[in-house]
Design an enzyme around this catalytic site. Structure first.
Site, PDB file in Angstrom:
ATOM      1  N   TYR A   1      -4.775   4.438  12.210  1.00  0.00           N
ATOM      2  CA  TYR A   1      -5.382   3.532  11.220  1.00  0.00           C
ATOM      3  C   TYR A   1      -6.905   3.738  11.129  1.00  0.00           C
ATOM      4  CZ  TYR A   1      -0.951   0.867  11.665  1.00  0.00           C
ATOM      5  OH  TYR A   1       0.365   0.479  11.725  1.00  0.00           O
TER       6      TYR A   1
ATOM      7  N   HIS B   1       4.123   5.825  18.222  1.00  0.00           N
ATOM      8  CA  HIS B   1       4.087   5.394  16.815  1.00  0.00           C
ATOM      9  C   HIS B   1       5.314   5.857  16.014  1.00  0.00           C
ATOM     10  CE1 HIS B   1       1.027   4.190  13.507  1.00  0.00           C
ATOM     11  NE2 HIS B   1       2.254   3.918  13.119  1.00  0.00           N
TER      12      HIS B   1
HETATM   13  N1  LIG Z   1       4.773   1.064  13.077  1.00  0.00           N
HETATM   14  C1  LIG Z   1       4.609   1.543  11.855  1.00  0.00           C
HETATM   15  O1  LIG Z   1       4.931   2.706  11.574  1.00  0.00           O
HETATM   16  C2  LIG Z   1       3.998   0.656  10.806  1.00  0.00           C
HETATM   17  C3  LIG Z   1       4.056   1.044   9.456  1.00  0.00           C
HETATM   18  C4  LIG Z   1       3.485   0.176   8.515  1.00  0.00           C
HETATM   19  C5  LIG Z   1       2.905  -1.014   8.907  1.00  0.00           C
HETATM   20  N2  LIG Z   1       2.854  -1.348  10.237  1.00  0.00           N
HETATM   21  C6  LIG Z   1       2.222  -2.616  10.697  1.00  0.00           C
HETATM   22  O2  LIG Z   1       2.711  -3.694   9.922  1.00  0.00           O
HETATM   23  C7  LIG Z   1       1.622  -4.382   9.283  1.00  0.00           C
HETATM   24  C8  LIG Z   1       2.080  -4.928   7.968  1.00  0.00           C
HETATM   25  O3  LIG Z   1       2.447  -3.860   7.095  1.00  0.00           O
HETATM   26  P1  LIG Z   1       1.631  -3.546   5.750  1.00  0.00           P
HETATM   27  O4  LIG Z   1       0.334  -4.190   5.844  1.00  0.00           O
HETATM   28  O5  LIG Z   1       1.528  -2.099   5.566  1.00  0.00           O
HETATM   29  O6  LIG Z   1       2.589  -4.059   4.594  1.00  0.00           O
HETATM   30  P2  LIG Z   1       3.073  -5.511   4.079  1.00  0.00           P
HETATM   31  O7  LIG Z   1       3.153  -6.474   5.208  1.00  0.00           O
HETATM   32  O8  LIG Z   1       4.300  -5.235   3.313  1.00  0.00           O
HETATM   33  O9  LIG Z   1       1.917  -5.980   3.130  1.00  0.00           O
HETATM   34  C9  LIG Z   1       1.728  -5.357   1.874  1.00  0.00           C
HETATM   35  C10 LIG Z   1       0.698  -6.060   1.050  1.00  0.00           C
HETATM   36  O10 LIG Z   1       1.087  -7.406   0.802  1.00  0.00           O
HETATM   37  C11 LIG Z   1      -0.092  -8.134   0.467  1.00  0.00           C
HETATM   38  N3  LIG Z   1       0.039  -9.526   0.919  1.00  0.00           N
HETATM   39  C12 LIG Z   1      -0.030 -10.001   2.185  1.00  0.00           C
HETATM   40  N4  LIG Z   1       0.137 -11.328   2.218  1.00  0.00           N
HETATM   41  C13 LIG Z   1       0.307 -11.728   0.927  1.00  0.00           C
HETATM   42  C14 LIG Z   1       0.514 -12.985   0.305  1.00  0.00           C
HETATM   43  N5  LIG Z   1       0.589 -14.115   1.008  1.00  0.00           N
HETATM   44  N6  LIG Z   1       0.644 -13.015  -1.048  1.00  0.00           N
HETATM   45  C15 LIG Z   1       0.574 -11.891  -1.787  1.00  0.00           C
HETATM   46  N7  LIG Z   1       0.382 -10.657  -1.246  1.00  0.00           N
HETATM   47  C16 LIG Z   1       0.251 -10.586   0.101  1.00  0.00           C
HETATM   48  C17 LIG Z   1      -1.245  -7.454   1.178  1.00  0.00           C
HETATM   49  O11 LIG Z   1      -2.266  -7.159   0.230  1.00  0.00           O
HETATM   50  P3  LIG Z   1      -3.745  -7.828   0.392  1.00  0.00           P
HETATM   51  O12 LIG Z   1      -4.368  -7.170   1.574  1.00  0.00           O
HETATM   52  O13 LIG Z   1      -4.396  -7.473  -0.901  1.00  0.00           O
HETATM   53  O14 LIG Z   1      -3.514  -9.306   0.591  1.00  0.00           O
HETATM   54  C18 LIG Z   1      -0.628  -6.174   1.735  1.00  0.00           C
HETATM   55  O15 LIG Z   1      -1.384  -5.031   1.449  1.00  0.00           O
HETATM   56  C19 LIG Z   1       0.522  -3.312   9.201  1.00  0.00           C
HETATM   57  O16 LIG Z   1      -0.750  -3.861   9.017  1.00  0.00           O
HETATM   58  C20 LIG Z   1       0.705  -2.612  10.530  1.00  0.00           C
HETATM   59  O17 LIG Z   1       0.101  -3.367  11.560  1.00  0.00           O
HETATM   60  C21 LIG Z   1       3.410  -0.540  11.185  1.00  0.00           C
END
Ligand SMILES: NC(=O)c1ccc[n+]([C@@H]2O[C@H](COP(=O)([O-])OP(=O)(O)OC[C@H]3O[C@@H](n4cnc5c(N)ncnc54)[C@H](OP(=O)(O)O)[C@@H]3O)[C@@H](O)[C@H]2O)c1
Length: 274
Positions: free
Chosen positions: A47, A105
């Site tokens: 990241y 990861h």
């Molecule tokens: N282990 C892995 O391979 C892996 C892969 C992917 C992710 N992750 C982890 O999982 C976490 C979450 O995944 P992600 O951030 O990629 O995807 P996500 O949880 O699906 O979030 C996607 C988008 O949703 C928006 N969002 C969040 N809360 C919201 C709300 N209340 N209303 C409307 N939109 C909202 C955010 O945009 P805004 O920022 O504009 O609010 C965010 O960019 C990551 O930060 C990471 O720590 C791990």
């Protein structure tokens, strides 16, 4: 806050993820995340923001003993020497002596899982992390990891949201006593706009985003929430004061579909369980 217990680890059931966030975004939002109540933070070497997260937590006055910090080792470090050195670098960037949880990861396919598990055990034995886990492993890989790992594998962090059917890996993890950590709870932005989830949420005075996070936590999973928008942080934390009915839980599960998986990089992903 609710907690998920796995092999001695007490993990806050809701964590704040910082994937796809610039240093400036991390530094702008972490204070709001702490104010809302988040204490579990999830980053990764890839990241590129471990140092910003460490700085932001420190400048916001967070006490180390109150935090549950996770980072993940990237696949190009899966070799004796580079692996431990990369973890030392992560700790230095985060400004801590050890993390609470260190994850492999992605399994990728260049280094056998058994070697990856041996490498992460070495850094755990050296005191660089309290607990170890994996991410994006399929059921066979998770079974192998658990079978050969001297230290318990406390979690498998996987993509999990209403649109993906991950029943097999979830059942395997449950059988093995491995906690599931759910990433992409917002399905990359689709969840907050979902009419079914909005309708379910309306009955509880909650948003679709809150419904999806609650649905994950209510199944005993750890859910990760990411937002770079300080205005959304409190909304995403406010998921502990309602309980979805069994009918609503089932209706949400019914949104899953065969093409629901979003994250599957060809050079990193395993053969997913169907
Ligand atoms: N282990 C892995 O391979 C892996 C892969 C992917 C992710 N992750 C982890 O999982 C976490 C979450 O995944 P992600 O951030 O990629 O995807 P996500 O949880 O699906 O979030 C996607 C988008 O949703 C928006 N969002 C969040 N809360 C919201 C709300 N209340 N209303 C409307 N939109 C909202 C955010 O945009 P805004 O920022 O504009 O609010 C965010 O960019 C990551 O930060 C990471 O720590 C791990």
């Amino acid at each position: 806050m609710e907690y998920v217990n796995a092999h001695g680890a007490r993990i806050p059931a809701l964590g704040f993820g910082v994937f796809r966030m610039s240093d400036a975004e991390v530094e702008a939002v972490i204070g709001a995340a702490l104010d809302a109540g988040f204490r579990h933070f999830d980053t990764a070497q890839i990241y590129g923001n471990e140092a910003a997260l460490g700085r932001a937590l420190k400048s916001a006055g967070a006490r180390r003993e109150d935090l549950f910090l996770t980072t993940k080792v990237w696949v190009d470090k899966y070799a004796k020497g580079p692996f431990a050195a990369s973890v030392d670098e992560s700790l230095e960037k985060l400004g801590v002596d050890r993390v609470d949880l260190l994850l492999l990861h992605w399994p990728a396919d260049k280094v056998p899982v058994a070697e990856q598990v041996a490498l992460i055990n070495e850094v755990q034995a050296a005191g660089r992390t309290r607990f170890i886990g994996v991410s994006n492993q399929n059921a066979a890989q998770l079974r192998e990891s658990v079978a050969i790992s001297p230290a318990p594998i406390v979690t498998n962090q996987i993509e999990l949201h209403p649109y993906i059917d991950n029943a097999k890996i979830v059942a395997t993890a449950r059988e093995l006593g491995v906690a599931i950590t759910a990433y992409y709870a917002m399905a990359d932005g689709a969840v907050p706009k979902d009419a079914v989830l909005q309708k379910i949420g309306a009955a509880y005075g909650k948003s679709a985003a809150q419904v999806a996070l609650r649905w994950l936590i209510q199944q005993g999973f750890i859910a990760l929430s990411k937002t770079a928008n300080p205005g959304r942080v409190a909304e995403n934390f406010d998921v502990f004061d309602f309980t979805l009915s069994a009918a609503d839980m089932a209706a949400i599960a019914g949104l899953s579909r065969p093409d629901g998986r979003i994250v599957s990089p060809p050079d990193l992903a395993p053969d997913w369980d169907v």
